[in-house]
Structure formats: C-alpha cells, structure tokens
Design a protein around this motif. Structure first.
Motif, PDB file in Angstrom:
ATOM      1  N   LEU A 156      25.943  40.107  94.139  1.00  0.00           N
ATOM      2  CA  LEU A 156      26.739  39.128  94.874  1.00  0.00           C
ATOM      3  C   LEU A 156      26.545  39.309  96.379  1.00  0.00           C
ATOM      4  CD1 LEU A 156      29.021  36.947  95.118  1.00  0.00           C
ATOM      5  CD2 LEU A 156      30.592  38.886  95.241  1.00  0.00           C
ATOM      6  N   LEU A 157      26.624  40.533  96.842  1.00  0.00           N
ATOM      7  CA  LEU A 157      26.488  40.806  98.271  1.00  0.00           C
ATOM      8  C   LEU A 157      25.090  40.470  98.767  1.00  0.00           C
ATOM      9  CD1 LEU A 157      28.451  44.161  98.404  1.00  0.00           C
ATOM     10  CD2 LEU A 157      29.261  41.897  99.089  1.00  0.00           C
ATOM     11  N   GLN A 158      24.077  40.789  97.994  1.00  0.00           N
ATOM     12  CA  GLN A 158      22.701  40.491  98.398  1.00  0.00           C
ATOM     13  C   GLN A 158      22.433  38.991  98.404  1.00  0.00           C
ATOM     14  OE1 GLN A 158      20.555  42.925  95.615  1.00  0.00           O
ATOM     15  NE2 GLN A 158      20.524  44.679  96.995  1.00  0.00           N
ATOM     16  N   ALA A 172      24.416  46.208 101.648  1.00  0.00           N
ATOM     17  CA  ALA A 172      25.310  45.931 100.529  1.00  0.00           C
ATOM     18  C   ALA A 172      25.620  47.204  99.745  1.00  0.00           C
ATOM     19  CB  ALA A 172      24.698  44.880  99.617  1.00  0.00           C
ATOM     20  N   GLY A 173      24.628  48.080  99.654  1.00  0.00           N
ATOM     21  CA  GLY A 173      24.816  49.322  98.911  1.00  0.00           C
ATOM     22  C   GLY A 173      25.936  50.184  99.475  1.00  0.00           C
ATOM     23  N   ASN A 174      26.198  50.084 100.779  1.00  0.00           N
ATOM     24  CA  ASN A 174      27.282  50.874 101.369  1.00  0.00           C
ATOM     25  C   ASN A 174      28.639  50.461 100.814  1.00  0.00           C
ATOM     26  OD1 ASN A 174      25.562  52.374 103.000  1.00  0.00           O
ATOM     27  ND2 ASN A 174      25.717  50.935 104.689  1.00  0.00           N
ATOM     28  N   LEU A 175      28.862  49.161 100.671  1.00  0.00           N
ATOM     29  CA  LEU A 175      30.124  48.691 100.104  1.00  0.00           C
ATOM     30  C   LEU A 175      30.213  49.051  98.629  1.00  0.00           C
ATOM     31  CD1 LEU A 175      32.808  47.283 100.436  1.00  0.00           C
ATOM     32  CD2 LEU A 175      31.645  45.095 100.074  1.00  0.00           C
ATOM     33  N   VAL A 176      29.103  48.951  97.923  1.00  0.00           N
ATOM     34  CA  VAL A 176      29.071  49.316  96.499  1.00  0.00           C
ATOM     35  C   VAL A 176      29.428  50.795  96.338  1.00  0.00           C
ATOM     36  CG1 VAL A 176      27.596  49.548  94.451  1.00  0.00           C
ATOM     37  CG2 VAL A 176      27.460  47.484  95.881  1.00  0.00           C
ATOM     38  N   LEU A 177      28.846  51.648  97.164  1.00  0.00           N
ATOM     39  CA  LEU A 177      29.153  53.087  97.094  1.00  0.00           C
ATOM     40  C   LEU A 177      30.609  53.367  97.436  1.00  0.00           C
ATOM     41  CD1 LEU A 177      25.932  54.618  98.677  1.00  0.00           C
ATOM     42  CD2 LEU A 177      26.609  54.645  96.259  1.00  0.00           C
ATOM     43  N   ALA A 178      31.142  52.676  98.433  1.00  0.00           N
ATOM     44  CA  ALA A 178      32.548  52.874  98.806  1.00  0.00           C
ATOM     45  C   ALA A 178      33.458  52.427  97.667  1.00  0.00           C
ATOM     46  CB  ALA A 178      32.862  52.115 100.089  1.00  0.00           C
ATOM     47  N   TYR A 179      33.137  51.280  97.043  1.00  0.00           N
ATOM     48  CA  TYR A 179      33.938  50.809  95.907  1.00  0.00           C
ATOM     49  C   TYR A 179      33.869  51.807  94.750  1.00  0.00           C
ATOM     50  CZ  TYR A 179      35.313  48.404  91.705  1.00  0.00           C
ATOM     51  OH  TYR A 179      35.908  48.112  90.501  1.00  0.00           O
TER      52      TYR A 179
END
Length: 150
Positions: A110-112, A65-72
């Motif tokens: 949310l992702l987790q 999930a952290g990968n999407l958070v970092l990309a956002y």
C-alpha cells in the motif's frame, strides 16, 4: 504522501490504542526524522461527547515504506492483543489485525503503490466472512489484513 491511521470499524477494543501507536511512532527515530505526525480527533456519528483519535501522517522525501512497516511490526509485537487498526492512503484502506508476514507485505505494498502513484488493486481481501470498514462482505480466505478502495 498522506496516511491516516485509526481504529477498525469492527474493533471494540480500547480507544487509547491509537494514542499508544502515535506515541510509539513519535519515538521511532526513522519516523521522527521523515514524518510529520499529528494526533487528531475524529468525530463519531451521533456522538457529541467523545471522539476517536486518528493519526495523520505526512511522509517526507527520503522516508522508506519499510521504516513504517518495521515500526508497526515492533509496536504490534509489543502489543499482540491490540485491536485492529485501519490505514488509509490514496483512497485505499487496509485493516491490520496482526503482524503476520502477509499483513506486513500488504502494508508495504500500500505504501509503495501510494508513494509511486500507482493505482492500487480494487476490491477487498481478507478472512472469509469479514466485512471491510464500509460494510461490504469479503470472500477471500487470506490473512488478517483486509483491503478496500474508497
């Protein structure tokens, strides 16, 4: 896990913002390796001439999930004036209007929750006086990320 990203209902910004985010995510190595991205048109009520773009994401095994958070966060930092977007996963909607720590934590949570199958919190959370995408009023004085359940 399936995620849908679109423009927020209250957003009157440039409709190309979702296409821009899609292209950003598509060029992000961690996303490219573990996520199937698709840009689709979402029909607008009463609008036969045009449609807003939606990003449909299918997250594969091994995607953190952290990968999407970092990309956002990187996308939002490069475009601080971009209009709010909505992220929908497992009947839970959050509206993201900035890259504040609170907003990033809500996205990650949310992702987790979605990934682990947990039941997300019910209700809305966000700045006082704002409406969620379904028009309910919100009384929380939190940051610029609002949550709601479908």
């Amino acid at each position: 896990m399936i995620i849908e990203i679109g423009t927020a209902a209250e957003s009157s910004g440039d409709p190309r913002v979702i296409r821009d985010l899609y292209e950003w995510l598509d060029r992000t190595p961690a996303v490219e390796r573990h996520v199937k991205l698709q840009l689709t048109a979402a029909p607008q009520p009463g609008d036969t001439m045009g449609a807003a773009d939606l990003i449909n994401m299918v997250l594969g095994q091994g995607f953190a999930a952290g990968n999407l958070v970092l990309a956002y966060r990187a996308w939002r930092s490069a475009r601080p004036a971009a209009p709010p977007i909505t992220v929908t996963a497992a009947d839970k909607i959050i509206v993201l209007g900035d890259a504040s720590e609170e907003t990033l934590h809500r996205l990650e949570r949310l992702l987790q929750q979605t990934d682990s199958g947990e039941t997300a919190e019910r209700g809305t959370a966000g700045p006082e006086g704002h409406e969620d995408p379904r028009g309910r009023r919100d009384g929380d004085a939190g940051g610029d990320a609002r949550e709601s359940s479908r």
